[in-house]
Design a protein around this motif. Structure first.
Motif, PDB file in Angstrom:
ATOM      1  N   PHE A  28       0.884  -1.156   0.000  1.00  0.00           N
ATOM      2  CA  PHE A  28       0.000   0.000   0.000  1.00  0.00           C
ATOM      3  C   PHE A  28       0.925   1.209   0.000  1.00  0.00           C
ATOM      4  N   ASN A  31       4.384   1.081   1.779  1.00  0.00           N
ATOM      5  CA  ASN A  31       4.309   0.090   2.859  1.00  0.00           C
ATOM      6  C   ASN A  31       4.095  -1.318   2.292  1.00  0.00           C
ATOM      7  N   VAL A  33       3.127  -4.777   2.851  1.00  0.00           N
ATOM      8  CA  VAL A  33       2.423  -5.475   3.940  1.00  0.00           C
ATOM      9  C   VAL A  33       2.431  -6.993   3.761  1.00  0.00           C
ATOM     10  N   PRO A  52       1.188 -11.383  15.186  1.00  0.00           N
ATOM     11  CA  PRO A  52       0.827 -10.161  15.892  1.00  0.00           C
ATOM     12  C   PRO A  52      -0.007  -9.219  15.035  1.00  0.00           C
ATOM     13  N   SER A  53      -0.542  -8.212  15.671  1.00  0.00           N
ATOM     14  CA  SER A  53      -1.345  -7.222  14.958  1.00  0.00           C
ATOM     15  C   SER A  53      -0.523  -6.590  13.840  1.00  0.00           C
ATOM     16  N   ALA A  54      -1.179  -6.342  12.724  1.00  0.00           N
ATOM     17  CA  ALA A  54      -0.567  -5.712  11.538  1.00  0.00           C
ATOM     18  C   ALA A  54       0.458  -6.618  10.847  1.00  0.00           C
ATOM     19  N   ALA A  55       0.409  -7.911  11.136  1.00  0.00           N
ATOM     20  CA  ALA A  55       1.334  -8.853  10.481  1.00  0.00           C
ATOM     21  C   ALA A  55       0.998  -9.037   9.003  1.00  0.00           C
ATOM     22  N   GLY A  56      -0.241  -8.698   8.631  1.00  0.00           N
ATOM     23  CA  GLY A  56      -0.663  -8.878   7.234  1.00  0.00           C
ATOM     24  C   GLY A  56      -1.650 -10.024   7.050  1.00  0.00           C
ATOM     25  N   LYS A  57      -2.185 -10.540   8.156  1.00  0.00           N
ATOM     26  CA  LYS A  57      -3.074 -11.707   8.091  1.00  0.00           C
ATOM     27  C   LYS A  57      -4.365 -11.402   7.308  1.00  0.00           C
ATOM     28  N   SER A  58      -4.988 -10.288   7.654  1.00  0.00           N
ATOM     29  CA  SER A  58      -6.249  -9.943   6.971  1.00  0.00           C
ATOM     30  C   SER A  58      -6.002  -9.601   5.512  1.00  0.00           C
ATOM     31  N   VAL A  59      -4.913  -8.899   5.245  1.00  0.00           N
ATOM     32  CA  VAL A  59      -4.602  -8.551   3.850  1.00  0.00           C
ATOM     33  C   VAL A  59      -4.365  -9.825   3.041  1.00  0.00           C
ATOM     34  N   TYR A  68      -8.177  -7.831  -2.976  1.00  0.00           N
ATOM     35  CA  TYR A  68      -7.007  -7.053  -3.389  1.00  0.00           C
ATOM     36  C   TYR A  68      -6.230  -7.826  -4.446  1.00  0.00           C
ATOM     37  N   GLN A 102     -12.966  -9.648   9.034  1.00  0.00           N
ATOM     38  CA  GLN A 102     -12.691  -9.431  10.457  1.00  0.00           C
ATOM     39  C   GLN A 102     -13.784  -8.570  11.114  1.00  0.00           C
ATOM     40  N   ARG A 268       2.852   1.945  13.023  1.00  0.00           N
ATOM     41  CA  ARG A 268       2.241   1.666  11.729  1.00  0.00           C
ATOM     42  C   ARG A 268       3.220   1.097  10.714  1.00  0.00           C
TER      43      ARG A 268
HETATM   44  N1  LIG Z   1      -6.555  -0.798   2.605  1.00  0.00           N
HETATM   45  C1  LIG Z   1      -5.391  -0.534   3.173  1.00  0.00           C
HETATM   46  N2  LIG Z   1      -4.675   0.563   2.853  1.00  0.00           N
HETATM   47  C2  LIG Z   1      -3.472   0.821   3.412  1.00  0.00           C
HETATM   48  N3  LIG Z   1      -2.887   0.020   4.327  1.00  0.00           N
HETATM   49  C3  LIG Z   1      -3.543  -1.091   4.694  1.00  0.00           C
HETATM   50  C4  LIG Z   1      -4.823  -1.429   4.137  1.00  0.00           C
HETATM   51  N4  LIG Z   1      -5.230  -2.602   4.688  1.00  0.00           N
HETATM   52  C5  LIG Z   1      -4.260  -2.965   5.542  1.00  0.00           C
HETATM   53  N5  LIG Z   1      -3.249  -2.073   5.551  1.00  0.00           N
HETATM   54  C6  LIG Z   1      -2.017  -2.154   6.330  1.00  0.00           C
HETATM   55  O1  LIG Z   1      -1.492  -3.455   6.158  1.00  0.00           O
HETATM   56  C7  LIG Z   1      -0.862  -3.911   7.353  1.00  0.00           C
HETATM   57  C8  LIG Z   1      -1.393  -5.277   7.698  1.00  0.00           C
HETATM   58  O2  LIG Z   1      -2.769  -5.135   8.023  1.00  0.00           O
HETATM   59  P1  LIG Z   1      -3.688  -6.383   8.367  1.00  0.00           P
HETATM   60  O3  LIG Z   1      -5.081  -5.851   8.520  1.00  0.00           O
HETATM   61  O4  LIG Z   1      -3.495  -7.450   7.374  1.00  0.00           O
HETATM   62  O5  LIG Z   1      -3.098  -6.850   9.766  1.00  0.00           O
HETATM   63  P2  LIG Z   1      -3.521  -8.100  10.647  1.00  0.00           P
HETATM   64  O6  LIG Z   1      -2.363  -9.025  10.718  1.00  0.00           O
HETATM   65  O7  LIG Z   1      -4.803  -8.634  10.152  1.00  0.00           O
HETATM   66  O8  LIG Z   1      -3.687  -7.423  12.077  1.00  0.00           O
HETATM   67  P3  LIG Z   1      -4.827  -7.633  13.238  1.00  0.00           P
HETATM   68  O9  LIG Z   1      -4.415  -8.872  13.984  1.00  0.00           O
HETATM   69  O10 LIG Z   1      -4.696  -6.404  14.071  1.00  0.00           O
HETATM   70  O11 LIG Z   1      -6.149  -7.760  12.569  1.00  0.00           O
HETATM   71  C9  LIG Z   1      -1.119  -2.824   8.406  1.00  0.00           C
HETATM   72  O12 LIG Z   1       0.038  -2.021   8.501  1.00  0.00           O
HETATM   73  C10 LIG Z   1      -2.271  -2.026   7.822  1.00  0.00           C
HETATM   74  O13 LIG Z   1      -2.218  -0.675   8.226  1.00  0.00           O
END
Ligand SMILES: Nc1ncnc2c1ncn2[C@@H]1O[C@H](COP(=O)(O)OP(=O)(O)OP(=O)(O)O)[C@@H](O)[C@H]1O
Ligand SMILES: [Mg+2]
Length: 276
Positions: A28, A31, A33, A52-59, A68, A102, A268
């Motif tokens: 992104f 960044n 991810v 951990p949080s923001a690891a990229g799991k949801s992406v 995406y 999520q 972030r």
């Molecule tokens: N649409 C987007 N635009 C810009 N950055 C994004 C977008 N979606 C996610 N990110 C960034 O991608 C990174 C990973 O986000 P993601 O949601 O995958 O984390 P996660 O592992 O699911 O965390 P959590 O356990 O907190 O849900 C983060 O830094 C987030 O800010």
């Protein structure tokens, strides 16, 4: 990315997998991810993803669902690249993949039954009458009664909304089920019920299931494979039976939930840490 030695059991090494992610990179802006993520699963196999949080799991899940596109790499279902919305991919990935987001991503203005069967109504698979009946059936599977079908998302508790999201994810009998924290916010009894249901679906329909979870007991005990992500990369991936011999400090810290170890709370962008 070169994976540590203890990823020798990585299911990405399997031949001709049903679902294969190859060297996926997602950015992104500046960044990055997802950074060279590779994984694979066969039909009916299940995997828990932790990190951990923001690891990229949801992406990662959203890339698998085709929400995406990827900057590099591929997501292949039986060899067809959904990450690029490959033109030859005539059978829409939405017909093959079901996803629980999520934050549930329910439509506030629609009654629950329309939320649950949204796609089946949109693609003309079911009439509205049939869709309502199917929605009630699916709601029953996740422990919600028929009365909830006519309510709107705002009328439901957080845990009930989560279950509606799960009902929607399984509505079209997907070949691949992606679940982003399906038991978050649910009480232990309901969590157990939902996990049993996921297991039953995977076995009965040979559904390939990938679940992101923060529940380490569930991650360790309920899924065939475990994948640990951190800062957009896969740090460990392997069979459930190999977890205890993993000797991977990132994995160990995550499973223990310890504040001591290589994973620190991050801000972030990668590289900036709140805790050194
Ligand atoms: N649409 C987007 N635009 C810009 N950055 C994004 C977008 N979606 C996610 N990110 C960034 O991608 C990174 C990973 O986000 P993601 O949601 O995958 O984390 P996660 O592992 O699911 O965390 P959590 O356990 O907190 O849900 C983060 O830094 C987030 O800010
Ligand atoms: Mg997430």
């Amino acid at each position: 990315m070169t994976l540590p030695n203890d990823t020798a059991q990585n299911p990405a090494n399997a031949t001709s997998p049903f679902l294969a992610i190859h060297n996926l990179v997602k950015k992104f802006g500046e960044n990055t991810v997802l950074d060279d993520v590779s994984l694979s699963l066969d039909r009916g196999q299940t995997m828990a993803i932790i990190g951990p949080s923001a690891a990229g799991k949801s992406v990662l899940l959203k890339c698998m669902a085709g929400v995406y596109g990827a900057n590099q790499g591929s997501v292949l279902i039986e060899g067809k690249n959904i990450a690029e919305n490959d033109a030859s991919n005539d059978a829409s990935w939405t017909d093959r993949v079901g996803m629980l987001f999520q934050q549930n991503a329910l439509f506030d203005s629609l009654p629950i039954w329309q939320n649950v069967c949204f796609q089946l109504i949109e693609n003309g698979s079911l009439s509205r009458k049939q869709a309502k009946e199917r929605a009630v059936e699916l709601l029953g599977l996740v422990g919600l009664d028929a009365d909830s079908a006519t309510l709107r998302p705002a009328d439901l508790s957080g845990g009930m909304q989560k279950r509606v999201g799960i009902a929607r994810a399984i509505a079209n009998n997907p070949e691949i089920l992606l679940l982003d924290n399906p038991t978050a916010g649910l009480d232990p009894v309901l969590s157990n019920h939902i996990e049993n249901m996921i297991e039953t679906i995977a076995k009965k329909h040979k559904t390939t299931v990938i679940t992101v979870t923060n529940d380490m007991e569930i991650a360790r005990n309920r899924y065939d494979f475990l994948t640990m992500m951190h800062e957009g990369r896969v740090y460990w991936s392997g069979k459930r039976d190999d977890i205890s011999d993993a000797h991977n400090e990132h994995l160990t810290q995550m499973l223990k939930g310890s504040s001591q170890g290589p994973i620190s709370m991050r801000t972030r962008n990668r590289g900036q840490h709140l805790v050194a």
